[in-house]
Design a protein around this motif. Structure first.
Motif, PDB file in Angstrom:
ATOM      1  N   LEU A 257       0.738  -0.957  -0.098  1.00  0.00           N
ATOM      2  CA  LEU A 257       0.073  -0.140  -0.431  1.00  0.00           C
ATOM      3  C   LEU A 257       1.079   1.856   0.183  1.00  0.00           C
ATOM      4  CD1 LEU A 257      -3.009   0.685  -0.141  1.00  0.00           C
ATOM      5  CD2 LEU A 257      -2.737   0.939   2.636  1.00  0.00           C
ATOM      6  N   SER A 258       2.018   0.860   0.904  1.00  0.00           N
ATOM      7  CA  SER A 258       3.191   2.763   0.744  1.00  0.00           C
ATOM      8  C   SER A 258       3.356   2.709  -0.279  1.00  0.00           C
ATOM      9  CB  SER A 258       3.665   2.022   1.612  1.00  0.00           C
ATOM     10  OG  SER A 258       4.801   0.821   1.919  1.00  0.00           O
ATOM     11  N   PRO A 262       2.373   6.520  -2.369  1.00  0.00           N
ATOM     12  CA  PRO A 262       3.632   7.124  -2.189  1.00  0.00           C
ATOM     13  C   PRO A 262       2.577   8.364  -1.497  1.00  0.00           C
ATOM     14  CG  PRO A 262       3.926   7.239  -4.172  1.00  0.00           C
ATOM     15  CD  PRO A 262       2.442   6.282  -4.147  1.00  0.00           C
ATOM     16  N   ASN A 263       2.371   9.344  -2.256  1.00  0.00           N
ATOM     17  CA  ASN A 263       1.876  10.882  -1.855  1.00  0.00           C
ATOM     18  C   ASN A 263       0.317  10.945  -1.088  1.00  0.00           C
ATOM     19  OD1 ASN A 263       3.992  12.048  -3.150  1.00  0.00           O
ATOM     20  ND2 ASN A 263       3.155  11.323  -4.858  1.00  0.00           N
ATOM     21  N   THR A 265      -2.013  11.237   1.915  1.00  0.00           N
ATOM     22  CA  THR A 265      -2.465  12.634   3.363  1.00  0.00           C
ATOM     23  C   THR A 265      -3.234  12.252   4.206  1.00  0.00           C
ATOM     24  OG1 THR A 265      -3.001  14.721   2.414  1.00  0.00           O
ATOM     25  CG2 THR A 265      -0.542  14.182   1.878  1.00  0.00           C
ATOM     26  N   GLN A 280       0.760  -2.879   7.221  1.00  0.00           N
ATOM     27  CA  GLN A 280       0.719  -2.625   6.174  1.00  0.00           C
ATOM     28  C   GLN A 280       0.656  -1.188   5.638  1.00  0.00           C
ATOM     29  OE1 GLN A 280       2.442  -4.531   4.102  1.00  0.00           O
ATOM     30  NE2 GLN A 280       2.310  -6.800   5.562  1.00  0.00           N
ATOM     31  N   LEU A 281       0.151  -0.851   6.809  1.00  0.00           N
ATOM     32  CA  LEU A 281      -0.044   1.113   6.090  1.00  0.00           C
ATOM     33  C   LEU A 281       1.610   1.535   6.478  1.00  0.00           C
ATOM     34  CD1 LEU A 281      -3.110   1.625   8.660  1.00  0.00           C
ATOM     35  CD2 LEU A 281      -2.965   1.305   6.115  1.00  0.00           C
ATOM     36  N   PRO A 282       1.353   3.151   5.551  1.00  0.00           N
ATOM     37  CA  PRO A 282       2.803   3.877   5.532  1.00  0.00           C
ATOM     38  C   PRO A 282       2.935   4.380   6.869  1.00  0.00           C
ATOM     39  CG  PRO A 282       1.220   4.854   4.238  1.00  0.00           C
ATOM     40  CD  PRO A 282       0.511   3.603   4.750  1.00  0.00           C
ATOM     41  N   TYR A 283       3.644   4.516   7.600  1.00  0.00           N
ATOM     42  CA  TYR A 283       4.571   5.529   9.183  1.00  0.00           C
ATOM     43  C   TYR A 283       4.919   6.953   8.803  1.00  0.00           C
ATOM     44  CZ  TYR A 283       4.696   0.792  10.256  1.00  0.00           C
ATOM     45  OH  TYR A 283       3.948  -1.229  10.843  1.00  0.00           O
ATOM     46  N   LYS A 284       4.216   7.362   7.695  1.00  0.00           N
ATOM     47  CA  LYS A 284       4.763   9.249   7.874  1.00  0.00           C
ATOM     48  C   LYS A 284       3.060   9.729   7.969  1.00  0.00           C
ATOM     49  CE  LYS A 284       3.352   9.622   3.067  1.00  0.00           C
ATOM     50  NZ  LYS A 284       3.137   9.970   2.156  1.00  0.00           N
ATOM     51  N   LEU A 286       0.505  10.603   8.558  1.00  0.00           N
ATOM     52  CA  LEU A 286      -0.238  10.245   7.237  1.00  0.00           C
ATOM     53  C   LEU A 286      -1.910  10.168   8.767  1.00  0.00           C
ATOM     54  CD1 LEU A 286      -2.193   9.488   4.938  1.00  0.00           C
ATOM     55  CD2 LEU A 286      -1.968   6.843   6.055  1.00  0.00           C
ATOM     56  N   MET A 303       3.229   4.064  14.766  1.00  0.00           N
ATOM     57  CA  MET A 303       2.443   4.763  14.039  1.00  0.00           C
ATOM     58  C   MET A 303       2.068   5.588  14.781  1.00  0.00           C
ATOM     59  SD  MET A 303      -0.006   1.910  12.133  1.00  0.00           S
ATOM     60  CE  MET A 303      -1.376   3.089  11.740  1.00  0.00           C
TER      61      MET A 303
END
Length: 621
Positions: A257-258, A262-263, A265, A280-284, A286, A303
């Motif tokens: 997914l990340s 990639p962008n 928010t 599986q989730l992005p840690y930025k 978000l 997270m």
């Protein structure tokens, strides 16, 4: 001498002018090109049917050229305007943009609208359009923007709209359009903004939506029917906003997914049936809304960040522990309804109360149970000595976009989830200093708590039994009255997991703006907890009077035992007889009276006859 000098000066000026000529005077301003006669006639027919004051008829030209006038009425809430293309000097102007929004008296779509074949933008949102979308929409093959949201349209998507291959922005939310989510939308590969929710559509989400590779915003929701999976997610490198709320999605998150997004928010996957881990989730940075699913395993500590808005509430199998925020900053996370251990960030009494909300036993937490409670939603504590209960507790805590608050006495909890994905608005508390009509307690209605998604109120530690639940409402944000308004709020209400109101509209219920209205409901408490859930159902206007002005709003809550008449109350009135019973009794009484009269007459006749016989036999008596 002087004439000679003047002559020489004039001669010099003439020579200079010949060598250095002055620039020519500017040309006269170019006259506005007239609007195409066919476009002017079509617009005249449309506006005449809508009553927008465009006075042209079949034989009388309009008083002003449409492309010269352009704006009939312009504001955030109500707009009637056009724009034109006049680029080619030898051709008349063509109407390319039509915006008519915020008119509640607009119900029909005039056929002449589809004669404006050069339209690239059509916005008819926030009106009261009814019926099906006419197949004539296929004539507008150059459309790039098509907004029909917030109307009363029904039926299905017309097949003719499948030819609108130039579409870049399609908003169709808050209508009554039904059927399955059309697969032909996948052919609109130029789409950057797609919003379809708050209708009567059914899933699944078509797999070929993966063709929409230019998407920047995708908001789908409120799909019944078959379940969906994530197999329509593709390599959408431009996507920043993804909302798939209440779409019946099952399965687990995509492994990549990340990388696919990639962008991203803003991610809202609330109220689905998604399982598995959150790994599986992005840690930025978000914003994550994952409540109302079946996620399990540990909450990854990386997270949870102080700068992130995060909702994982009502995932009963999600566990782990909350990290201590660096610098003591407050974490914006709602984890009610999970098994997350917050012992390092929450005191023991609050933890016991959270266990109570997870139905792990409230009786052991409370030394004595309560029988009443009241909350002044969004307002300060207020006391009414003659009411039951007499204290409406303070509810002014800032809950941001995802948080909850436990009151100091541990009698009630408020849980909030939601922010507008495009405006970052999460007001939470709204207020007015203006008067409220229809109540002798206006201060209760001058403040309110609101949300763009979900509000939960829990009254905890209640004795088992039946209770009266009163909810207090007054619309203090979206101004207008029921018959002539530009904005509309709509939400659902559940009490004890039972839906009691669907598409609840405060202004409609109260018949006006800043007017008080209440809902009373009888509920049963058998486990010490009373649950009140107010939630956005994908319907209602979104930007009136400002971005993010939608979703549930409540002014106060009151819970108390059903009223019981006091011991010295007067006995109930004797029930009145039905009309037919009265008639029957009258007939019986009449017959009885006649019988009595007949008996009296008969007795009198017998007596007189006896006296006469006696006189005849004994004349000297």
């Amino acid at each position: 001498m002087a004439p000679l000098l003047l002559l020489l000066a004039l001669t010099g000026l003439a020579v200079a002018a010949a060598q250095f000529p002055f620039p020519p005077p500017p040309p006269p301003p170019q006259q506005q090109q007239p609007t195409s006669a066919s476009d002017a006639a079509a617009l005249s027919a449309v506006f005449r049917q809508w009553g927008l004051g465009y006075a042209a008829t079949a034989t009388t030209p309009p008083p002003e050229d449409p492309c010269a006038k352009k704006v009939w009425f312009g504001s955030l809430a109500r707009n009637a305007s056009i724009n034109c293309s006049c680029d080619v000097s030898f051709l008349p102007c063509r109407i390319t943009h039509l915006n008519v929004t915020g008119y509640q008296n607009l119900t029909d779509i005039p056929p002449a609208l589809f004669s404006l074949t050069e339209l690239v933008s059509l916005d008819l949102s926030n009106n009261n359009l009814i019926g099906q979308i006419p197949p004539g929409i296929a004539n507008l093959s150059k459309l790039e923007t098509w907004h029909f949201n917030n109307n009363q349209l029904n039926g299905s998507f017309p097949n003719g709209s499948s030819g609108l291959r130039s579409l870049q922005s399609l908003w169709m939310f808050d209508n009554y359009i039904e059927g399955t989510l059309p697969e032909f939308i996948a052919n609109f590969t130029n789409l950057t903004d797609l919003r379809i929710y708050g209708m009567k559509l059914q899933g699944p989400i078509p797999k070929n939506f993966s063709n929409l590779i230019n998407l920047e915003k995708l908001m789908l929701g409120d799909l019944d029917g078959q379940n969906s999976t994530f197999d329509f997610i593709a390599n959408w490198t431009n996507l920043s906003t993804l909302s798939l709320r209440n779409c019946g999605i099952t399965g687990q998150l995509p492994n990549m997914l990340s990388i696919l997004l990639p962008n991203l928010t803003y991610l809202d996957l609330g109220s689905n049936n998604i399982s598995g881990s959150l790994g599986q989730l992005p840690y930025k940075d978000l914003s994550l809304y994952l409540g109302g699913n079946n996620f399990s395993g540990n909450l990854p500590s990386e997270m949870v960040q102080s700068s992130r808005l995060m909702d994982v509430s009502y995932n009963p199998f999600l566990n782990g522990s909350l990290p201590v925020s660096p610098g003591g900053q407050k974490l914006s996370i709602n984890y009610i309804g999970t098994s997350i251990d917050a012992s390092r960030t929450t005191n023991s009494e609050n933890l016991a109360l959270l266990d109570c909300l997870r139905m792990k036993g409230c009786k052991s937490f409370y030394k004595s149970l309560i029988t009443s409670c009241a909350v002044n939603c969004g307002g300060k504590q207020t006391t009414y000595p003659d009411s039951l209960p007499n204290i409406f507790y303070d509810d002014t805590s800032d809950l941001g976009a995802a948080d909850f608050h436990i009151n100091t006495d541990g009698q009630w909890v408020v849980s909030h989830v939601g922010s507008d994905p495009l405006s970052n608005s999460s007001d939470g508390i709204v207020s007015t200093s203006q008067g409220i009509l229809g109540t002798d307690t206006p201060e209760l209605y001058q403040t309110a708590r609101t949300s763009q998604s979900d509000l939960w109120y829990y009254v905890v530690g209640l004795s088992m039994g039946n209770y009266t639940v009163q909810l207090f409402f007054a619309e203090i944000v979206i101004e207008g009255n029921f018959n002539n308004r530009t904005g509309r709020r709509s939400f659902n209400i559940d009490i004890q997991d039972q839906n009691i109101k669907t598409d609840f509209d405060i202004t409609k219920e109260a018949d006006g703006f800043r007017k008080a209205t209440n809902i009373t409901y009888e509920a049963t408490v058998d486990n010490s907890v009373l649950k009140i859930h107010l939630y956005w159902n994908g319907r209602g206007t979104h930007a009136i009077p400002y971005e993010g002005a939608y979703g549930p709003l409540v002014s106060a809550i009151r819970v108390f035992p059903p009223e019981i008449p006091p011991n010295n109350s007067p006995p109930p009135a004797r029930p009145q007889a039905a009309p037919h019973d009265n008639k029957r009794r009258g007939v019986v009484a009449g017959i009885a009276a006649l019988c009595i009269a007949a008996a009296v007459i008969s007795s009198s006749v017998v007596y007189l006859w006896w006296k006469w016989v006696s006189l005849v036999k004994h004349p000297n008596a």
